[in-house]
Design an enzyme around this catalytic site. Structure first.
Site: not given
Ligand code: 13P
Length: 263
Positions: A105, A178, A16-18, A107, A184, A223
């Protein structure tokens, strides 16, 4: 070492590049990933994919077509078309041959107020057009500290799964656990913590549809690094990973995919 149940469910590792990347950086990342695959004999390791920002779906499609890496989106509208400024429809993802989209997600739930009902509607819209929703669920640190992690996550799963089951499409969905406290932060759930929640998610799905529950892939996200991926993959109910930060580094992402595939 993969467990036997996970072997039946081919592991799926999604980056997931966000909201990261750009034409030039994406080109480098995707070329590096393809080169690593090539150096590995071109063998598809896990089922690997990237979830890219919508404007880069065209670039990703052109770059990855014919290669053993899939691509998809990070979000999608539940609506088919019309006056929904800024939204992206499932049919638009199809124009760029996306195979899946993340939905719900954390976020998006926390920063954009997405409800369980909206997440379910997005998942259904995807499934009705033949794309896989990767439904994200996960508890906050507060919920975990209060001992409510399993109740909270299983409720999120139920809210998404029941409408999909009612339409007969649940088996084609995927879920990603998640934990918000692990996203993160560099603080991954331990393999045992992940397994405990994944097993509870599968039990919740089985209460709705036992045969679908056996098929559905449950990815872990939060992570994930190459160093921790094998321990997670060894768990009975962990069928892959949803990787954020580490997916922006081709070598690290490739090593995670390898660790998840026992190669
Ligand atoms: P990280 O791997 O940066 O913790 O992010 C996880 C995530 O939100 C994947 O969708």
């Amino acid at each position: 070492m993969l467990n036997s149940a996970a072997t039946q469910r081919q592991p799926w590792v999604i980056g997931n590049w966000k909201m990261n990347g750009g034409l030039s950086d994406n080109e480098t990342l995707l070329s590096d990933l393809l080169a690593l695959l090539e150096s590995h004999g071109g063998r598809p390791i896990a089922r690997c994919a990237v979830a890219v920002p919508a404007p880069y779906l065209f670039q990703t499609m052109v770059r990855l077509s014919g290669h053993p890496i899939g691509w998809g989106a990070q979000d999608v509208s539940a609506e088919a078309a019309g006056a929904f400024t800024g939204e992206v429809a499932v049919s638009m993802l199809q124009d760029f041959e996306a195979q899946f989209s993340l939905v719900g997600h954390s976020e998006r739930r926390s920063r954009h107020g997405e409800t369980d009902a909206l997440v379910a509607a997005k998942a259904l819209a995807l499934l009705q057009q033949g794309l896989t929703p990767v439904v994200c669920v996960g508890e906050s640190l507060q919920e975990r500290d209060q001992g409510r992690a399993l109740t909270f996550v299983c409720d999120q799963v139920r809210q998404a799964a029941q409408p999909l089951h009612a339409q007969g499409v649940l088996a084609d969905a995927a879920f990603a656990y998640e934990p918000i406290w692990a996203i993160g932060t560099g603080r991954s759930a331990s393999p045992e913590q992940a397994q405990e929640v994944h097993a509870a998610i599968r039990r919740t799905l089985a209460e709705i549809d036992a045969s679908a529950a056996e098929q559905i892939r449950l990815l872990y996200g939060g992570s994930v690094k190459a160093a921790t991926a094998a321990g997670l993959a060894a768990q009975q109910d962990v069928d892959g990973a949803l990787v954020g930060g580490a997916s922006l580094n081709a070598r690290e992402f490739f090593d995670i995919a390898c660790a998840m595939s026992d190669c």
